[in-house]
Design a protein around this motif. Structure first.
Motif, mmCIF file in Angstrom:
data_model
loop_
_atom_site.group_PDB
_atom_site.id
_atom_site.type_symbol
_atom_site.label_atom_id
_atom_site.label_comp_id
_atom_site.label_asym_id
_atom_site.label_seq_id
_atom_site.Cartn_x
_atom_site.Cartn_y
_atom_site.Cartn_z
ATOM 1 N N GLN A 102 0.629 -0.758 -0.093
ATOM 2 C CA GLN A 102 0.231 -0.020 -0.107
ATOM 3 C C GLN A 102 1.020 1.514 0.276
ATOM 4 O O GLN A 102 0.078 2.113 -0.663
ATOM 5 N N VAL A 103 1.759 1.186 0.801
ATOM 6 C CA VAL A 103 2.730 2.416 0.696
ATOM 7 C C VAL A 103 3.622 2.960 0.135
ATOM 8 O O VAL A 103 3.644 3.967 -0.547
ATOM 9 N N GLU A 104 4.189 1.588 -1.008
ATOM 10 C CA GLU A 104 4.666 1.238 -2.113
ATOM 11 C C GLU A 104 3.286 2.124 -3.622
ATOM 12 O O GLU A 104 3.777 2.993 -4.307
ATOM 13 N N ALA A 105 2.654 1.356 -3.319
ATOM 14 C CA ALA A 105 1.734 2.236 -3.770
ATOM 15 C C ALA A 105 0.744 3.704 -4.307
ATOM 16 O O ALA A 105 0.312 3.763 -5.007
ATOM 17 N N LEU A 106 0.052 3.870 -2.841
ATOM 18 C CA LEU A 106 0.371 5.558 -2.180
ATOM 19 C C LEU A 106 1.658 6.210 -2.701
ATOM 20 O O LEU A 106 0.983 7.280 -4.127
ATOM 21 N N ARG A 107 2.914 6.013 -2.911
ATOM 22 C CA ARG A 107 3.834 6.823 -3.782
ATOM 23 C C ARG A 107 3.926 6.839 -4.922
ATOM 24 O O ARG A 107 4.133 7.849 -5.816
ATOM 25 N N GLN A 108 3.463 6.230 -5.498
ATOM 26 C CA GLN A 108 3.183 6.273 -7.515
ATOM 27 C C GLN A 108 1.830 6.248 -8.164
ATOM 28 O O GLN A 108 1.724 5.947 -8.849
ATOM 29 N N ARG A 109 0.726 6.659 -6.635
ATOM 30 C CA ARG A 109 -0.927 6.826 -7.233
ATOM 31 C C ARG A 109 -1.263 5.606 -7.774
ATOM 32 O O ARG A 109 -2.544 6.749 -8.388
ATOM 33 N N TYR A 162 5.450 7.295 8.337
ATOM 34 C CA TYR A 162 6.388 7.805 7.103
ATOM 35 C C TYR A 162 6.765 9.394 7.132
ATOM 36 O O TYR A 162 5.407 9.950 7.255
ATOM 37 N N PRO A 163 7.548 9.728 6.208
ATOM 38 C CA PRO A 163 7.864 11.353 6.028
ATOM 39 C C PRO A 163 6.489 11.516 5.465
ATOM 40 O O PRO A 163 5.968 12.587 5.474
ATOM 41 N N ASP A 164 6.219 11.185 3.983
ATOM 42 C CA ASP A 164 5.265 11.503 2.495
ATOM 43 C C ASP A 164 4.175 11.291 2.940
ATOM 44 O O ASP A 164 3.140 11.367 1.776
ATOM 45 N N ILE A 165 3.500 10.008 3.841
ATOM 46 C CA ILE A 165 2.347 9.471 4.030
ATOM 47 C C ILE A 165 1.837 9.924 5.266
ATOM 48 O O ILE A 165 2.025 9.490 6.912
ATOM 49 N N ALA A 166 0.389 10.297 5.562
ATOM 50 C CA ALA A 166 -0.209 10.674 6.280
ATOM 51 C C ALA A 166 -0.848 9.503 6.524
ATOM 52 O O ALA A 166 -1.796 8.890 5.948
ATOM 53 N N CYS A 177 -5.988 4.336 7.685
ATOM 54 C CA CYS A 177 -6.125 5.122 6.490
ATOM 55 C C CYS A 177 -5.137 6.163 6.055
ATOM 56 O O CYS A 177 -4.807 6.956 6.610
ATOM 57 N N LEU A 178 -4.685 5.423 5.342
ATOM 58 C CA LEU A 178 -2.812 6.482 4.717
ATOM 59 C C LEU A 178 -3.256 6.365 3.106
ATOM 60 O O LEU A 178 -4.137 5.955 2.420
ATOM 61 N N TYR A 179 -2.557 8.470 3.597
ATOM 62 C CA TYR A 179 -2.947 8.546 2.109
ATOM 63 C C TYR A 179 -1.546 9.170 1.850
ATOM 64 O O TYR A 179 -0.546 9.906 2.889
ATOM 65 N N GLY A 219 -7.191 10.693 18.110
ATOM 66 C CA GLY A 219 -6.032 9.813 18.182
ATOM 67 C C GLY A 219 -5.830 10.145 16.896
ATOM 68 O O GLY A 219 -6.638 9.637 15.820
ATOM 69 N N ASP A 220 -4.349 9.485 16.873
ATOM 70 C CA ASP A 220 -3.052 8.872 15.767
ATOM 71 C C ASP A 220 -3.495 7.617 16.612
ATOM 72 O O ASP A 220 -3.423 7.011 17.171
#
Lengths: 306, 306
Positions: free
Chosen positions: A133-140, A153-157, A272-274, A301-302
């Motif tokens: 998922q993280v990889e796919a999020l980065r590649q849109r 992750y620094p780029d994933i909220a 939920c990650l984005y 909460g986080d």
DNA sequence: GCGGGGCGATACTCTATCGGTATGAATCCA
DNA sequence: TGGATTCATACCGATAGAGTATCGCCCCGC
């Protein structure tokens, strides 16, 4: 070259059957309109009107173009409108990374809510692991991913979608089966059915840390990939299993779901990650819907970070 | 205002994912293309591309417009093509005035031939009398009319489609029934079934003049509107009837069709009428097909004028 | 770390063309 | 026959599309 202007002008003349009246309707003067029509005829290589002293009338070619041109002009309007709506995130597609036990209850509820608000957005589901998922999020390849126990992750909220209580699954034959609730400490001697370490931090570590807090190390009888498989193994007597509440929706014969006691109760997240750099308007709208979902369900909460 | 140029440029950029490369493909320089795209985005009120240092990529709105724009552009091409073909008379409609006995054989053969050559032309049939056809031709409600024994008009042209021999219809019980052929002179004492005087000059006058040539005045037993009705009345014993050859295709029990002898045989025309001022390309093509039909069937001469 | 290369954006100029005004040509009607 | 109507033509000014030159930005490699 033919332009939409030509078609617009042509349709006006064809409607009015008069160049002069069409010019008035178009808010231009008659001579330029005459020229544009001549130009269109020149470009097409076809006479569209027969000119007479009392106006113009359509030729066969003109009648044919009239049908086509009106269709084209309305399609252009439609395209503009659809593009505008797409820019506002009201149509398009949302690619969603999902995982097994999330689909029993939480994720469908969120997606239903989003679909109700944006029915023209096509939701495409992609079952995948946390790392994928993280990889796919980065590649849109996906716009949002749902998972549990996500790292930072620094780029994933990440936003917590729901906190779930944990349930202990025991076979009907188990001495604990009649109880209203069970503490994890009471499982000291039970064999555990756990999920594989496909991605750290994972549910295994979570359960392990829970056991550790109660002073024992779980005895792992079996590792499985899916929560439902785990429940099935419990039914077959392989051991006990700890699952989040929504797995309860999976009804299986021969097992009992018992709420796990603790005060305060240990909660497991669905998060939920984005990607922060994904500025798709559909994503923005989805996050709006997600916030509303959180408010409705008092989710605060986080995510846990192990 | 959005023009087709914008869409064409946009599609090129969307295809290349680069403004520079698209400019090359479009044979223009890069700056104007940049401006046109900006203008399109401005007009739509939507960002279509996210610009990066290595080119551009489509936004959701851009993806939406891409589908629509390609469709619109291809429709414009199609419309041009169809309009051109319509100008050449290859698509459109041909309105045809028809009459009863012509539809038994002659008219369908001509129309089949035309349809084979111009399958995209829709043929619309309008049954109507001779006078109604002339009126409709002048008002362009029909492009051609088929009829028999047509008068001359200054603005209406006529071409004979086919010459037909005449047949005498008698009941099976009639003494003439066994004969191979019959002269009209032998009908001196027979009652005639004739067609009404809906339009002069008509078939009645034609038959009357034939009888007169053989020295008698026919005894009219009954007037009918349709050739088939006439044949049916002959079968019922009301009298005899004279019909053109193609009515033979109407098979009726109890009647016999006998060729009418004369040398040279008297021939009745089926004639095609059209308005000289109608310059529809489809009409022109139809007349071409008609001429071919005449050649194939060795049809010569002009219509009878009584 | 700095310079070169590649990409899109901007500034400025030129010119094609779109739209306006004035007028002509053809036809109809009074 | 003259006015009215309708489309076509001639000419002019302004808009904007296309070209050239250049900038700004970022990546990449030396």
């Amino acid at each position: 070259m033919i332009e939409l202007r030509h078609l617009k002008y042509f349709v006006a003349v064809a409607k009015e059957l008069s160049i002069g009246r069409a010019a008035v309707a178009l808010n231009i003067s008659q001579p330029p309109l005459t020229r544009q029509i001549q130009q269109l005829e020149e470009d097409l290589g076809a006479v569209l009107f027969v000119r007479s002293v009392k106006g113009v009338e359509l030729t066969d070619a003109g009648r044919t173009l009239y049908e086509e041109a009106r269709n084209i002009l309305s399609l252009v309007d439609l395209a503009s409108e659809r593009t505008r709506r797409a820019a506002q995130g009201r149509i398009g597609r949302l690619d969603v990374g999902i995982f097994g036990s999330g689909m029993y209850d939480i994720i469908p509820r969120v997606l239903r809510k989003f679909r109700a608000a944006f029915p023209e957005v096509k939701i495409v589901l992609h079952p995948m692991t946390k790392d994928a998922q993280v990889e796919a999020l980065r590649q849109r390849r996906i716009n949002v991913g749902f998972n549990r126990l996500v790292p930072r992750y620094p780029d994933i909220a990440s936003r917590v979608v729901m906190w779930e209580r944990l349930y202990i699954v025991v076979p009907e034959s188990d001495p604990l089966a009649g109880r209203a609730e069970v503490s994890i400490a009471e499982l000291v001697d039970s064999p555990f059915v756990l999920f594989p370490k496909v991605a750290r931090p994972n549910f295994n570590d979570f359960v392990a840390s829970l056991c550790q807090r109660h002073g024992f190390v779980p005895h792992i009888a079996q590792e499985v990939g899916e929560a439902t498989t785990g429940v099935a193994l419990v039914a077959s007597g392989f051991g006990v299993c700890i699952v989040p509440e929504s797995v309860k929706y999976f009804r299986a014969d021969g097992v009992v779901y018992l709420p796990m006691t603790e005060s305060p109760p240990t909660m497991l997240d669905v998060t939920c990650l984005y990607c922060l750099e994904d500025n798709s308007p559909i994503l923005a709208e989805f996050l709006g819907v997600l916030e509303e979902f959180r408010r409705e369900n008092d989710v605060v909460g986080d995510p846990h970070v192990l």
